[in-house]
Design a protein around this motif. Structure first.
Motif, PDB file in Angstrom:
ATOM      1  N   ALA A 199       0.844  -1.193   0.000  1.00 53.48           N
ATOM      2  CA  ALA A 199       0.000   0.000   0.000  1.00 53.48           C
ATOM      3  C   ALA A 199       0.877   1.238   0.000  1.00 53.48           C
ATOM      4  N   VAL A 200       0.341   2.312  -0.545  1.00 55.66           N
ATOM      5  CA  VAL A 200       1.020   3.605  -0.476  1.00 55.66           C
ATOM      6  C   VAL A 200       0.723   4.242   0.871  1.00 55.66           C
ATOM      7  N   ASP A 201      -0.537   4.181   1.295  1.00 57.89           N
ATOM      8  CA  ASP A 201      -0.949   4.711   2.600  1.00 57.89           C
ATOM      9  C   ASP A 201      -1.227   3.527   3.518  1.00 57.89           C
ATOM     10  N   LEU A 202      -0.191   3.069   4.213  1.00 57.41           N
ATOM     11  CA  LEU A 202      -0.304   1.857   5.012  1.00 57.41           C
ATOM     12  C   LEU A 202      -1.322   1.995   6.132  1.00 57.41           C
ATOM     13  N   GLU A 203      -1.339   3.121   6.817  1.00 48.97           N
ATOM     14  CA  GLU A 203      -2.306   3.300   7.908  1.00 48.97           C
ATOM     15  C   GLU A 203      -3.735   3.159   7.422  1.00 48.97           C
ATOM     16  N   ALA A 204      -4.048   3.779   6.293  1.00 44.65           N
ATOM     17  CA  ALA A 204      -5.406   3.694   5.743  1.00 44.65           C
ATOM     18  C   ALA A 204      -5.721   2.259   5.324  1.00 44.65           C
ATOM     19  N   ARG A 205      -4.751   1.579   4.732  1.00 43.40           N
ATOM     20  CA  ARG A 205      -4.981   0.198   4.302  1.00 43.40           C
ATOM     21  C   ARG A 205      -5.214  -0.711   5.496  1.00 43.40           C
ATOM     22  N   LEU A 206      -4.435  -0.530   6.568  1.00 43.60           N
ATOM     23  CA  LEU A 206      -4.626  -1.339   7.770  1.00 43.60           C
ATOM     24  C   LEU A 206      -5.977  -1.061   8.412  1.00 43.60           C
ATOM     25  N   ALA A 207      -6.411   0.188   8.369  1.00 48.47           N
ATOM     26  CA  ALA A 207      -7.740   0.532   8.905  1.00 48.47           C
ATOM     27  C   ALA A 207      -8.833  -0.178   8.105  1.00 48.47           C
ATOM     28  N   ARG A 208      -8.678  -0.238   6.777  1.00 50.44           N
ATOM     29  CA  ARG A 208      -9.659  -0.959   5.955  1.00 50.44           C
ATOM     30  C   ARG A 208      -9.639  -2.450   6.289  1.00 50.44           C
ATOM     31  N   HIS A 209      -8.447  -3.012   6.470  1.00 46.72           N
ATOM     32  CA  HIS A 209      -8.360  -4.417   6.862  1.00 46.72           C
ATOM     33  C   HIS A 209      -9.057  -4.644   8.206  1.00 46.72           C
ATOM     34  N   ALA A 210      -8.785  -3.770   9.172  1.00 46.78           N
ATOM     35  CA  ALA A 210      -9.381  -3.910  10.506  1.00 46.78           C
ATOM     36  C   ALA A 210     -10.905  -3.803  10.459  1.00 46.78           C
ATOM     37  N   ALA A 211     -11.421  -3.011   9.525  1.00 47.25           N
ATOM     38  CA  ALA A 211     -12.872  -2.857   9.374  1.00 47.25           C
ATOM     39  C   ALA A 211     -13.482  -4.035   8.611  1.00 47.25           C
ATOM     40  N   GLY A 212     -12.631  -4.908   8.075  1.00 42.18           N
ATOM     41  CA  GLY A 212     -13.128  -6.081   7.374  1.00 42.18           C
ATOM     42  C   GLY A 212     -13.434  -5.855   5.912  1.00 42.18           C
ATOM     43  N   ASN A 213     -12.940  -4.740   5.341  1.00 46.68           N
ATOM     44  CA  ASN A 213     -13.217  -4.500   3.926  1.00 46.68           C
ATOM     45  C   ASN A 213     -11.959  -4.198   3.114  1.00 46.68           C
ATOM     46  N   GLY A 214     -10.812  -4.698   3.554  1.00 46.55           N
ATOM     47  CA  GLY A 214      -9.574  -4.456   2.828  1.00 46.55           C
ATOM     48  C   GLY A 214      -9.244  -5.544   1.820  1.00 46.55           C
ATOM     49  N   SER A 215      -9.592  -6.785   2.125  1.00 40.79           N
ATOM     50  CA  SER A 215      -9.384  -7.909   1.222  1.00 40.79           C
ATOM     51  C   SER A 215     -10.341  -9.012   1.647  1.00 40.79           C
ATOM     52  N   ARG A 216     -10.579  -9.968   0.758  1.00 42.53           N
ATOM     53  CA  ARG A 216     -11.518 -11.051   1.081  1.00 42.53           C
ATOM     54  C   ARG A 216     -11.004 -11.895   2.253  1.00 42.53           C
ATOM     55  N   LEU A 217      -9.705 -12.197   2.258  1.00 37.72           N
ATOM     56  CA  LEU A 217      -9.156 -13.001   3.348  1.00 37.72           C
ATOM     57  C   LEU A 217      -9.273 -12.265   4.672  1.00 37.72           C
ATOM     58  N   LEU A 218      -8.908 -10.985   4.699  1.00 47.80           N
ATOM     59  CA  LEU A 218      -8.973 -10.233   5.946  1.00 47.80           C
ATOM     60  C   LEU A 218     -10.416 -10.026   6.396  1.00 47.80           C
ATOM     61  N   ALA A 219     -11.352  -9.939   5.461  1.00 44.79           N
ATOM     62  CA  ALA A 219     -12.768  -9.847   5.825  1.00 44.79           C
ATOM     63  C   ALA A 219     -13.208 -11.134   6.518  1.00 44.79           C
ATOM     64  N   ALA A 220     -12.769 -12.270   6.002  1.00 47.12           N
ATOM     65  CA  ALA A 220     -13.107 -13.558   6.610  1.00 47.12           C
ATOM     66  C   ALA A 220     -12.437 -13.705   7.973  1.00 47.12           C
ATOM     67  N   VAL A 221     -11.203 -13.264   8.086  1.00 44.34           N
ATOM     68  CA  VAL A 221     -10.485 -13.307   9.364  1.00 44.34           C
ATOM     69  C   VAL A 221     -11.203 -12.424  10.386  1.00 44.34           C
ATOM     70  N   ALA A 222     -11.632 -11.236   9.967  1.00 42.84           N
ATOM     71  CA  ALA A 222     -12.361 -10.332  10.856  1.00 42.84           C
ATOM     72  C   ALA A 222     -13.686 -10.957  11.293  1.00 42.84           C
ATOM     73  N   ALA A 223     -14.400 -11.562  10.335  1.00 40.85           N
ATOM     74  CA  ALA A 223     -15.683 -12.196  10.661  1.00 40.85           C
ATOM     75  C   ALA A 223     -15.501 -13.354  11.637  1.00 40.85           C
TER      76      ALA A 223
END
Length: 123
Positions: free
Chosen positions: A31-55
């Motif tokens: 990512a160019v903006d790592l903080e924003a990308r990590l926030a999207r991952h934490a919210a469960g909408n950054g990638s399909r795998l991370l969404a499943a991990v969050a769920a």
């Protein structure tokens, strides 16, 4: 003024899951903006795998970062050796020693005082 993303330095990052999700214990991305990308991952909408991990309620943390974008991400993914790149797995002795020898030394990581080091993310 917003900078052109192509002119910014990208970061390649390795996420370590607190427990495996099916076959996966890591996620490798860039990512160019790592903080924003990590926030999207934490919210469960950054990638399909991370969404499943969050769920599934599995916490994760940034295990390692490198300077480099999608080209480095592709190189690292091609190695198929995420556990050997992960300092958390290496410290626990769960990284494959033969895989580490076979693939050589991984690229240098950011120091422990890097802003993303040792930060846990809960879903």
């Amino acid at each position: 003024m917003r900078l052109n993303p192509k002119s910014q330095t990208a970061i390649c990052y390795l996420l370590h899951f607190a427990q495996p999700y099916h076959h996966a214990l890591h996620y490798l991305g860039s990512a160019v903006d790592l903080e924003a990308r990590l926030a999207r991952h934490a919210a469960g909408n950054g990638s399909r795998l991370l969404a499943a991990v969050a769920a599934a309620g599995i916490p994760w943390q940034v295990a390692r970062t490198w300077q480099g974008g999608r080209d480095l991400e592709a190189q690292l993914k091609k190695r198929k050796s995420n556990p050997s790149l992960c300092p958390i797995c290496s410290a626990r002795g769960t990284a494959s020693a033969p895989a580490q020898r076979r693939r050589g030394n991984p690229p240098p990581r950011h120091p422990a005082n890097h802003p993303f080091a040792e930060k846990n993310y809960e879903s």
